[in-house]
Design a protein around this motif. Structure first.
Motif, PDB file in Angstrom:
ATOM      1  N   VAL A  74       0.185  -4.762   8.715  1.00 32.48           N
ATOM      2  CA  VAL A  74      -0.714  -5.011   9.831  1.00 32.48           C
ATOM      3  C   VAL A  74      -1.269  -3.703  10.352  1.00 32.48           C
ATOM      4  CG1 VAL A  74       0.301  -7.193  10.554  1.00 32.48           C
ATOM      5  CG2 VAL A  74       1.279  -5.043  11.381  1.00 32.48           C
ATOM      6  N   SER A  75      -2.428  -3.788  11.009  1.00 28.22           N
ATOM      7  CA  SER A  75      -3.071  -2.586  11.559  1.00 28.22           C
ATOM      8  C   SER A  75      -3.965  -2.989  12.723  1.00 28.22           C
ATOM      9  CB  SER A  75      -3.893  -1.880  10.473  1.00 28.22           C
ATOM     10  OG  SER A  75      -4.912  -2.735   9.986  1.00 28.22           O
ATOM     11  N   HIS A  76      -4.584  -1.995  13.334  1.00 30.64           N
ATOM     12  CA  HIS A  76      -5.501  -2.173  14.452  1.00 30.64           C
ATOM     13  C   HIS A  76      -4.812  -2.842  15.644  1.00 30.64           C
ATOM     14  CE1 HIS A  76      -8.314  -1.369  11.220  1.00 30.64           C
ATOM     15  NE2 HIS A  76      -9.244  -1.120  12.137  1.00 30.64           N
ATOM     16  N   LEU A  77      -4.046  -2.054  16.337  1.00 31.64           N
ATOM     17  CA  LEU A  77      -3.355  -2.518  17.526  1.00 31.64           C
ATOM     18  C   LEU A  77      -4.350  -2.696  18.673  1.00 31.64           C
ATOM     19  CD1 LEU A  77      -0.546  -3.114  18.782  1.00 31.64           C
ATOM     20  CD2 LEU A  77      -0.478  -0.715  19.485  1.00 31.64           C
ATOM     21  N   GLY A  78      -4.290  -3.853  19.334  1.00 32.16           N
ATOM     22  CA  GLY A  78      -5.197  -4.103  20.443  1.00 32.16           C
ATOM     23  C   GLY A  78      -4.522  -4.879  21.545  1.00 32.16           C
ATOM     24  N   GLN A  79      -5.177  -4.966  22.686  1.00 35.04           N
ATOM     25  CA  GLN A  79      -4.637  -5.665  23.838  1.00 35.04           C
ATOM     26  C   GLN A  79      -4.909  -7.155  23.738  1.00 35.04           C
ATOM     27  OE1 GLN A  79      -6.471  -3.703  27.157  1.00 35.04           O
ATOM     28  NE2 GLN A  79      -4.920  -2.089  27.231  1.00 35.04           N
ATOM     29  N   GLN A  85       0.000  -7.074  27.019  1.00 33.59           N
ATOM     30  CA  GLN A  85       0.595  -7.355  25.720  1.00 33.59           C
ATOM     31  C   GLN A  85      -0.289  -6.782  24.615  1.00 33.59           C
ATOM     32  OE1 GLN A  85       1.036 -11.500  24.878  1.00 33.59           O
ATOM     33  NE2 GLN A  85       2.694 -11.195  23.431  1.00 33.59           N
ATOM     34  N   HIS A  86       0.353  -6.176  23.589  1.00 32.73           N
ATOM     35  CA  HIS A  86      -0.385  -5.562  22.500  1.00 32.73           C
ATOM     36  C   HIS A  86      -0.119  -6.310  21.199  1.00 32.73           C
ATOM     37  CE1 HIS A  86      -0.454  -2.404  25.529  1.00 32.73           C
ATOM     38  NE2 HIS A  86      -1.463  -1.849  24.861  1.00 32.73           N
ATOM     39  N   LEU A  87      -1.178  -6.492  20.416  1.00 33.75           N
ATOM     40  CA  LEU A  87      -1.088  -7.240  19.167  1.00 33.75           C
ATOM     41  C   LEU A  87      -1.787  -6.498  18.042  1.00 33.75           C
ATOM     42  CD1 LEU A  87      -2.085 -10.728  20.598  1.00 33.75           C
ATOM     43  CD2 LEU A  87       0.230  -9.956  20.092  1.00 33.75           C
ATOM     44  N   TYR A  88      -1.340  -6.749  16.819  1.00 35.41           N
ATOM     45  CA  TYR A  88      -2.027  -6.237  15.646  1.00 35.41           C
ATOM     46  C   TYR A  88      -2.995  -7.309  15.150  1.00 35.41           C
ATOM     47  CZ  TYR A  88       1.201  -2.314  15.413  1.00 35.41           C
ATOM     48  OH  TYR A  88       1.912  -1.188  15.699  1.00 35.41           O
ATOM     49  N   HIS A  89      -4.269  -6.918  14.953  1.00 37.56           N
ATOM     50  CA  HIS A  89      -5.317  -7.888  14.660  1.00 37.56           C
ATOM     51  C   HIS A  89      -5.679  -7.964  13.185  1.00 37.56           C
ATOM     52  CE1 HIS A  89      -6.729  -7.351  19.087  1.00 37.56           C
ATOM     53  NE2 HIS A  89      -5.766  -8.240  18.979  1.00 37.56           N
ATOM     54  N   HIS A  90      -5.387  -6.936  12.399  1.00 31.41           N
ATOM     55  CA  HIS A  90      -5.827  -6.905  11.007  1.00 31.41           C
ATOM     56  C   HIS A  90      -4.614  -6.955  10.081  1.00 31.41           C
ATOM     57  CE1 HIS A  90      -9.917  -4.805  12.003  1.00 31.41           C
ATOM     58  NE2 HIS A  90      -9.684  -5.874  12.742  1.00 31.41           N
ATOM     59  N   LEU A  91      -4.759  -7.748   9.001  1.00 35.70           N
ATOM     60  CA  LEU A  91      -3.716  -7.821   7.979  1.00 35.70           C
ATOM     61  C   LEU A  91      -4.384  -7.727   6.617  1.00 35.70           C
ATOM     62  CD1 LEU A  91      -0.829  -8.275   7.004  1.00 35.70           C
ATOM     63  CD2 LEU A  91      -1.210 -10.752   7.203  1.00 35.70           C
ATOM     64  N   SER A  92      -3.967  -6.742   5.827  1.00 33.29           N
ATOM     65  CA  SER A  92      -4.546  -6.520   4.501  1.00 33.29           C
ATOM     66  C   SER A  92      -3.441  -6.564   3.454  1.00 33.29           C
ATOM     67  CB  SER A  92      -5.271  -5.158   4.463  1.00 33.29           C
ATOM     68  OG  SER A  92      -5.855  -4.931   3.207  1.00 33.29           O
ATOM     69  N   LEU A  93      -3.575  -7.515   2.511  1.00 36.45           N
ATOM     70  CA  LEU A  93      -2.552  -7.696   1.462  1.00 36.45           C
ATOM     71  C   LEU A  93      -3.207  -7.822   0.083  1.00 36.45           C
ATOM     72  CD1 LEU A  93      -0.422 -10.331   3.391  1.00 36.45           C
ATOM     73  CD2 LEU A  93       0.347  -8.012   2.817  1.00 36.45           C
ATOM     74  N   PRO A  94      -3.979  -6.841  -0.342  1.00 33.79           N
ATOM     75  CA  PRO A  94      -4.630  -6.948  -1.655  1.00 33.79           C
ATOM     76  C   PRO A  94      -3.668  -6.640  -2.801  1.00 33.79           C
ATOM     77  CG  PRO A  94      -5.164  -4.852  -0.648  1.00 33.79           C
ATOM     78  CD  PRO A  94      -4.340  -5.605   0.367  1.00 33.79           C
ATOM     79  N   SER A  95      -3.891  -7.342  -3.916  1.00 27.93           N
ATOM     80  CA  SER A  95      -3.172  -7.050  -5.162  1.00 27.93           C
ATOM     81  C   SER A  95      -1.653  -7.037  -4.954  1.00 27.93           C
ATOM     82  CB  SER A  95      -3.647  -5.706  -5.734  1.00 27.93           C
ATOM     83  OG  SER A  95      -5.042  -5.699  -5.921  1.00 27.93           O
ATOM     84  N   ARG A  96      -1.113  -8.079  -4.308  1.00 27.17           N
ATOM     85  CA  ARG A  96       0.339  -8.176  -4.093  1.00 27.17           C
ATOM     86  C   ARG A  96       0.984  -9.285  -4.929  1.00 27.17           C
ATOM     87  NH1 ARG A  96       2.335  -4.705   0.045  1.00 27.17           N
ATOM     88  NH2 ARG A  96       0.535  -3.473   0.712  1.00 27.17           N
ATOM     89  N   ASN A  97       0.218  -9.890  -5.810  1.00 23.45           N
ATOM     90  CA  ASN A  97       0.738 -10.964  -6.666  1.00 23.45           C
ATOM     91  C   ASN A  97       1.235 -12.150  -5.844  1.00 23.45           C
ATOM     92  OD1 ASN A  97       1.081 -11.821  -9.353  1.00 23.45           O
ATOM     93  ND2 ASN A  97       3.269 -11.379  -9.280  1.00 23.45           N
ATOM     94  N   LEU A  98       0.611 -12.381  -4.703  1.00 28.03           N
ATOM     95  CA  LEU A  98       1.049 -13.437  -3.792  1.00 28.03           C
ATOM     96  C   LEU A  98       0.532 -14.803  -4.234  1.00 28.03           C
ATOM     97  CD1 LEU A  98       0.337 -11.641  -0.391  1.00 28.03           C
ATOM     98  CD2 LEU A  98       2.564 -11.983  -1.472  1.00 28.03           C
ATOM     99  N   SER A  99       1.352 -15.797  -4.076  1.00 29.76           N
ATOM    100  CA  SER A  99       0.961 -17.182  -4.319  1.00 29.76           C
ATOM    101  C   SER A  99       1.309 -18.088  -3.142  1.00 29.76           C
ATOM    102  CB  SER A  99       1.619 -17.719  -5.594  1.00 29.76           C
ATOM    103  OG  SER A  99       3.035 -17.656  -5.480  1.00 29.76           O
TER     104      SER A  99
END
Length: 447
Positions: A74-79, A85-99
């Motif tokens: 996760v990245s991009h911490l925001g209010q 309260q602070h939250l992470y808004h972006h999630l990047s999971l490329p090329s992880r062989n996820l199903s």
């Protein structure tokens, strides 16, 4: 402290809350004075690195997304909410062989989700992300077109390189503005008529044989490259369209583009256009600056480029090459020359014709016993160069010719001398000399 940071990420709640706002988040324990802090840190770092490796290896084996992996990506911490309260808004999971990404159902506050280059088949978890704005699930194994409930703020979706075959109604996706569906298996465009904010649509490399289902969408960019289109139709109501890519199809005519007044770029590479006159269909698109007809049979015609430039004078780029001012002038001079160009060409033709005629030197112009002083008379229109030619003859053949000075009633031009260039006389003297038959030839000019 690395150990403390890793514990905080892994202890984050499914909603991407940071540990400081989570009630169960463990706090960092200060090292005792009796324990060497550096040694303790070194041991913990090795343990964490080993654990991370185990998580990655486990994920690659079964393709299941875990909370630990989410916490590390996760990245991009925001209010959020009240700002406390602070939250992470972006999630990047490329090329992880996820199903299996079902765990993402709990991460409701994500705004950007990147899942490209995996083996995902199910996107139903997106239904639980009401704040999602951008979704990239390209290069996966998705068969179900938009198989999730519409997040109200979803604006950009990339589902390229999947296995979808049929489009469905997207009227519920009211905020959708950009949609990429390249490299799927669609044979028909449908379900988009009510997407009132859709400005970017790409359906390249599908199996579409007919353009339909676009209605009056506010599209500014449309890509239908690499389909099975044979004609241009169904675009007449796309009044905002600025960029159109129809390359790699089987299109034979440009008819159907004449009403798209805002078009600035058209790509028609590798089609079946054979006639230059097809460009007349887009002659009145005055904002058109870039046109590509590379790979079409029309390029084999003589003077193809000049002809297209002449028909479309507003172009700045043709076939990926800049159109120069010289090309535009040459095209006009070739196909619709102005009167002065026509006159110059006629004059040049006459000169060349005259130069190619046989030159005759009569005996009367040669010196002999009977005519020691031959006469050569030069005649021609005013301003034809008779005087200059006479001067040259007198200079280069001075043993044969001398310049005969004429009389005239006009005033001297700049640089002319009386008795050298002309004898400048009055009208009365000129008339008297006529009566006395002093002239061999008389020319009268009206002024």
């Amino acid at each position: 402290m690395k150990e403390t940071t890793s514990q905080l990420f892994s202890s984050a709640s499914p909603s991407c809350c940071p540990p400081e706002s989570h009630p169960d988040a463990p706090s960092a324990k200060a090292p005792s004075c009796d324990e060497p802090e550096g040694r303790d840190m070194e041991i913990k770092q090795v343990t964490l690195c080993k654990r991370s490796g185990e998580v990655k290896q486990h994920t690659k084996k079964n393709g299941v997304l875990t909370a630990e992996m989410v916490s590390s990506c996760v990245s991009h911490l925001g209010q959020f909410g009240t700002g406390l309260q602070h939250l992470y808004h972006h999630l990047s999971l490329p090329s992880r062989n996820l199903s299996d990404i079902s765990i993402l159902c709990n991460y409701v506050n994500l705004q950007k989700l990147e899942l490209q280059h995996n083996k995902i088949k199910d996107l139903s978890c997106v239904s639980h992300m009401p704040y999602l704005v951008i979704l990239d699930a390209s290069h996966n194994e998705i068969f179900n077109f938009f198989g999730f409930q519409p997040p109200k703020n979803l604006k950009e979706v990339n589902l390229c390189h999947n296995h979808m075959t049929k489009m469905k109604d997207l009227s519920a996706y009211s905020s959708l503005s950009k949609l990429d569906l390249d490299y799927n298996r669609f044979s028909e465009i449908s379900g988009l008529e009510q997407c009132c904010r859709l400005t970017h649509l790409s359906l390249a490399h599908n199996k579409i044989s007919r353009i339909s289902g676009l209605g009056s969408l506010p599209l500014t960019y449309l890509c239908l490259k690499g389909n099975q289109l044979e004609r241009i139709e169904g675009l007449e109501n796309l009044k905002n369209l600025q960029v159109l890519d129809l390359s790699m199809n089987s299109i034979t005519s440009l008819s159907g583009l004449q009403n798209l007044c805002l078009l600035g770029s058209i790509n028609l590479e590798k089609n079946l256009i054979t006639e230059i006159q097809e460009c007349k269909h887009i002659h009145d698109l005055f904002l058109l600056r870039d046109l590509s007809l590379l790979g079409n049979p029309v390029q084999e015609q003589q003077d193809y480029r000049l002809s297209v430039v002449f028909l479309l004078q507003h172009l700045t780029v043709l076939d990926q090459e800049k159109v120069t001012a010289e090309e535009k002038v040459s095209s006009v001079n070739k196909y619709d020359p102005p009167l002065e160009v026509v006159a110059a060409r006629d004059h040049m033709t006459q000169l060349v014709y005259q130069l190619n005629q046989p030159q005759v030197l009569y005996d009367s112009t040669l010196p002999g016993a009977d005519s020691p002083y031959p006469m050569l008379v030069l005649t021609g229109p005013q301003g034809g160069g008779k005087r200059e030619l006479g001067h040259r003859l007198c200079q280069e053949f001075s043993e044969y010719f001398t310049y005969g000075i004429c009389h005239t009633t006009r005033g001297p031009y700049y640089g002319e001398e009386n008795g050298v260039d002309y004898h400048f006389v009055s009208d009365e003297d000129f008339q008297n000399m006529i009566y006395m038959v002093r002239y061999l030839d008389i020319k009268l000019f009206c002024t």
